[in-house]
Design a protein around this motif. Structure first.
Motif: not given
Length: 395
Positions: A301-312
């Motif tokens: 699944k494509p993910v829509i997320t935020t650039p917070r912390g270690g997510i990137g």
């Protein structure tokens, strides 16, 4: 090598009601080679026997009536076993008692977030002592590693970032599971509905309110858009706290376009991810890792997320998903939604990229990351042991 792993205590290993730390312990220890003996200390529960041996893993369970009596029982058992290394999961305070009893055994701390090393959980003086006494620390992201180096003054050579893993198999098998049609029908989802999916605890730090506000903009433009929110206030808890009431209030004007599903045990989550076409993780706090993104990508699944912390470190912007700052979700989510549904090839390509990215995170790689550090420290300790040093000539 004999490895003792001490779980925090409030939840069991393997987990019954969720609990991410306990899930990590279970998954990573399955991947440790049989040449090593692994003892996992955890709490008793009705689901499992007091002790059990599974391959090279032994589970020793004690009642949990607070950290002190729990740890006291574990220390008594460790004294009989004499492991080569001890790994404490997410409880740096445990190191102080362990090193009093076992000054010569290397003790490591696996920090899953910043919480249990914060001032509210442990004093600065005690944390300084833990940093000095521990043989090393692990984090699940480079972001968290850098945080502890700065906040707790942990030397760079003493703290190691080792990403968590995922087994993509159950998520891929779930795609063709016979119960999917029934699950969609029970939720009132039609075949033509376009589903945005959220999984996780219902807490402000996870940004569910940001998602609901942004989804309102999406639903105004797309009558087929639906939002499915899976999760409770905590692991196994569906308490109706003030924040959940706020979420229900935000969702009310959207009617049946928003579906709330209560807490789902982790073993069933591969099926639930298949309900969604796109997965959203609108975190507003500094996430250490955010496992949901990895599980979503394992589902393709494509993910829509935020650039917070270690997510990137997990989600690649414009490849396996989108990294959108929380303040921009209201403006950006409708645009992204229109692109993904207006050009189906982009959505399909991102799904493939997501699965390929997820395959780069394996539990075997996580286990090898831990073992490499254990072996290096144990080897160094053995080589510096007085018993191995040549006798100095006298006279």
């Amino acid at each position: 090598m004999k490895i003792a792993i001490i779980s925090p205590g409030p939840f069991s290993v393997p987990p019954v009601k969720g609990s991410s730390v306990e899930h990590d312990i279970d998954e990573v220890t399955k991947m440790i080679e049989p040449e090593h003996q692994v003892t996992i200390y955890t709490r008793t529960c009705a689901t499992y026997p007091k002790s059990a041996v599974v391959d090279n893993r032994e589970f020793i369970r004690f009642p949990y009536k607070g950290p002190t009596p729990y740890l006291r029982r574990i220390i008594k058992h460790i004294r009989k076993r004499k492991p080569d290394v001890i790994m404490v999961e997410n409880r740096p305070t445990y190191v102080l008692a362990l090193k009093r009893h076992f000054p010569k055994i290397p003790v490591f701390v696996n920090m899953h977030s910043h919480v249990y090393a914060s001032n509210g959980m442990i004093s600065k003086e005690k944390m300084k002592k833990v940093v000095r006494l521990a043989s090393g620390f692990f984090t699940n992201s480079e972001f968290l590693r850098r945080h502890f180096m700065k906040a707790c003054k942990i030397p760079a050579h003493k703290i190691h970032a080792v990403h968590l893993g995922v087994d993509v198999s159950p998520y891929q098998v779930a795609k063709i599971h016979f119960s999917m049609r029934k699950m969609r029908k029970q939720l009132g989802l039609q075949p033509e509905d376009r589903v945005l999916f959220y999984a996780g605890r219902l807490m402000r730090a996870k940004g569910v309110h940001v998602l609901l506000k942004a989804f309102r903009e999406v639903s105004e433009k797309d009558p087929l858009a639906r939002l499915v929110i899976v999760g409770g206030t905590g692991y196994g808890s569906n308490r109706l706290n003030p924040y959940v009431k706020e979420l229900k209030k935000l969702a009310k004007p959207l009617g049946d376009k928003v579906k709330f599903v209560k807490f789902v045990p982790s073993a069933q989550m591969p099926l639930y991810y298949q309900l969604g076409d796109i997965v959203a993780t609108p975190s507003v706090w500094q996430e250490a890792f955010c496992r949901v993104n990895l599980e979503a990508m394992a589902s393709g699944k494509p993910v829509i997320t935020t650039p917070r912390g270690g997510i990137g470190e997990v989600v690649t912007h414009h490849a396996s998903g989108f990294l959108i700052p929380p303040k921009d979700w209201g403006k950006e989510l409708p645009v992204i939604w229109e692109i993904l549904w207006g050009i189906p090839e982009i959505r399909a390509e991102m799904g493939k990229n997501a699965l390929m990215r997820a395959k780069q995170f394996s539990w075997y790689a996580t286990a090898q990351g831990y073992l490499e550090v254990f072996e290096k420290v144990c080897k160094k300790q053995t080589s510096s042991s007085p018993a191995d040093k040549p006798l100095r000539k006298t006279g």
